[in-house]
Design an enzyme around this catalytic site. Sequence first.
Site, PDB file in Angstrom:
ATOM      1  CE  LYS A  80      -4.021   1.429  -0.026  1.00 37.25           C
ATOM      2  NZ  LYS A  80      -5.069   0.980  -1.141  1.00 37.25           N
ATOM      3  CB  VAL A 179     -17.598  -0.423  -5.581  1.00 33.32           C
ATOM      4  CG1 VAL A 179     -18.217  -1.860  -5.440  1.00 33.32           C
ATOM      5  CG2 VAL A 179     -16.144  -0.382  -5.987  1.00 33.32           C
TER       6      VAL A 179
HETATM    7  P1  NAD Z   1     -16.166   5.938  -3.950  1.00 32.22           P
HETATM    8  O1  NAD Z   1     -15.442   7.148  -2.890  1.00 32.22           O
HETATM    9  O2  NAD Z   1     -16.305   6.080  -5.284  1.00 32.22           O
HETATM   10  O3  NAD Z   1     -17.635   5.754  -3.163  1.00 32.22           O
HETATM   11  C1  NAD Z   1     -17.932   5.997  -1.902  1.00 32.22           C
HETATM   12  C2  NAD Z   1     -19.255   6.673  -1.731  1.00 32.22           C
HETATM   13  O4  NAD Z   1     -19.702   6.395  -0.469  1.00 32.22           O
HETATM   14  C3  NAD Z   1     -19.455   7.923  -2.383  1.00 32.22           C
HETATM   15  O5  NAD Z   1     -20.540   8.145  -2.938  1.00 32.22           O
HETATM   16  C4  NAD Z   1     -19.909   8.687  -0.910  1.00 32.22           C
HETATM   17  O6  NAD Z   1     -20.549  10.006  -1.158  1.00 32.22           O
HETATM   18  C5  NAD Z   1     -20.498   7.654  -0.125  1.00 32.22           C
HETATM   19  N1  NAD Z   1     -20.637   7.717   1.240  1.00 32.22           N
HETATM   20  C6  NAD Z   1     -19.362   8.199   2.240  1.00 32.22           C
HETATM   21  N2  NAD Z   1     -19.931   8.139   3.347  1.00 32.22           N
HETATM   22  C7  NAD Z   1     -21.199   7.830   3.547  1.00 32.22           C
HETATM   23  C8  NAD Z   1     -22.178   7.441   4.276  1.00 32.22           C
HETATM   24  N3  NAD Z   1     -21.899   7.694   5.708  1.00 32.22           N
HETATM   25  N4  NAD Z   1     -23.435   6.889   4.097  1.00 32.22           N
HETATM   26  C9  NAD Z   1     -23.529   6.878   2.574  1.00 32.22           C
HETATM   27  N5  NAD Z   1     -22.632   7.025   1.780  1.00 32.22           N
HETATM   28  C10 NAD Z   1     -21.608   7.425   2.232  1.00 32.22           C
HETATM   29  O7  NAD Z   1     -15.421   4.605  -3.343  1.00 32.22           O
HETATM   30  P2  NAD Z   1     -15.589   3.079  -4.001  1.00 32.22           P
HETATM   31  O8  NAD Z   1     -14.418   3.123  -5.072  1.00 32.22           O
HETATM   32  O9  NAD Z   1     -16.893   2.759  -4.508  1.00 32.22           O
HETATM   33  O10 NAD Z   1     -15.193   2.143  -2.913  1.00 32.22           O
HETATM   34  C11 NAD Z   1     -16.402   1.939  -1.857  1.00 32.22           C
HETATM   35  C12 NAD Z   1     -15.676   0.958  -0.819  1.00 32.22           C
HETATM   36  O11 NAD Z   1     -15.327  -0.167  -1.462  1.00 32.22           O
HETATM   37  C13 NAD Z   1     -14.370   1.649   0.060  1.00 32.22           C
HETATM   38  O12 NAD Z   1     -14.365   1.348   1.245  1.00 32.22           O
HETATM   39  C14 NAD Z   1     -13.288   0.861  -0.756  1.00 32.22           C
HETATM   40  O13 NAD Z   1     -12.246   0.874   0.252  1.00 32.22           O
HETATM   41  C15 NAD Z   1     -13.807  -0.461  -0.928  1.00 32.22           C
HETATM   42  N6  NAD Z   1     -13.173  -0.899  -2.217  1.00 32.22           N
HETATM   43  C16 NAD Z   1     -13.093  -0.324  -3.489  1.00 32.22           C
HETATM   44  C17 NAD Z   1     -12.861  -1.419  -4.596  1.00 32.22           C
HETATM   45  C18 NAD Z   1     -12.688  -0.581  -5.874  1.00 32.22           C
HETATM   46  O14 NAD Z   1     -12.268  -1.235  -6.710  1.00 32.22           O
HETATM   47  N7  NAD Z   1     -13.078   0.922  -5.931  1.00 32.22           N
HETATM   48  C19 NAD Z   1     -12.019  -2.323  -4.313  1.00 32.22           C
HETATM   49  C20 NAD Z   1     -12.022  -2.899  -2.972  1.00 32.22           C
HETATM   50  C21 NAD Z   1     -12.488  -2.284  -2.006  1.00 32.22           C
END
Ligand code: NAD
Length: 351
Positions: A80, A179
């Site tokens: 990381k 996601v």
């Molecule tokens: P992102 O930043 O694109 O989306 C996160 C969303 O959550 C945003 O729309 C934000 O407004 C919303 N949010 C934040 N706090 C909130 C709350 N309290 N209630 C409701 N909505 C809220 O992130 P992402 O890439 O979609 O990833 C989502 C999660 O999945 C993260 O925890 C990330 O670490 C994990 N993850 C993502 C990937 C990937 O491929 N992007 C891979 C593995 C894990």
Amino acid sequence: MPVLDSIDRGDFEQVQVLRSPGAGLTAVIAVHDTRMGPAFGGIRRRRYADLGQALEDALRLARAMTLKCAIANIPAGGGKAVILDREELDRRAAYGLLGRHVEAMGGRFYTGPDLGTSDEDLLAVAEQTGFVARPGARGPGDLAESTALGVLSSLRATAAFLGRDLPGLVVAVQGLGAVGMKLSRMLADEGASLLVSDLMPERVDSAASECGARPVPVGEILDVSCDVLAPCALGGVITEEVAERLPARAICGAANNLLASPEAGRILHRRGVPAAPDFVANAGALIHGALFHLTGEVPPRSRIAGLGAVVAGILEESAASGVPPGEVALNRAKKVLGGYPPRPWFPERTP
Ligand code: NAD
């Protein structure tokens, strides 16, 4: 200092702090374990309170990447990079310097996107090194789509464990980002009924119009009655108190480290609420990104959809053994890793 002890106890191969006062850069690169292959891990840029908090985040996330590789049987390991976001940060220069350092690591560490890192940032890294998931046509493609696909197949397995199929299943999705929105579209296509929440009202509106989802206020999503809760926003949302009261019948989402503590997992298990282990359900992006770099090809969708079978096996073993699913998954990953000899990282001596 506890964080320094956890570097020692956590078997980290290499932890580096990069500093460039000129670029306002302080960054951490953690390489957890390369026994199975080179370390993979995205770049997270956040406002950390201090270097100790940034180090802890890097260590936790690097360790989770090793577990994902082991459980998904990918010949790679966990790493990381985190950048401490500060007023004085010269973003373009900082990402470029990080790229130069990744290049100097010579392929021990491959990096890519994570929270706070845009395509433009990644292009600054890609100008310096090939060991990065490059955005655009020459890169691996949409990694979030693969994460959503892996969560979908894991959610299908979780539903089957409840004796249900996706059509008619009520799923509460927390977070409609890269996601969560894709997952919502996939679930709607499969005939699931959606309850959704996000801090950004326009994202909720899109899910309502595209997927027929019912909006739920941000503060209420953990308290709605549903078959499966899909946390796709932040980690740590399932605290012990939430685990005690959660009305959902099961949990399966994309958020990393979604249990705030191992005890929260035990409470869910005692209440008969199966929780698909996060580092299994969300391994789609790792499988896609790592195999693209290691083989030069985008892996078939079936490779990622195979995560569902892994989740099904873990839930069955958990039910049979009385051990919470997260602990079953952890034990399985450790067993895989134990089959490889420790790998010294020190460079070969050149004559
Ligand atoms: P992102 O930043 O694109 O989306 C996160 C969303 O959550 C945003 O729309 C934000 O407004 C919303 N949010 C934040 N706090 C909130 C709350 N309290 N209630 C409701 N909505 C809220 O992130 P992402 O890439 O979609 O990833 C989502 C999660 O999945 C993260 O925890 C990330 O670490 C994990 N993850 C993502 C990937 C990937 O491929 N992007 C891979 C593995 C894990």
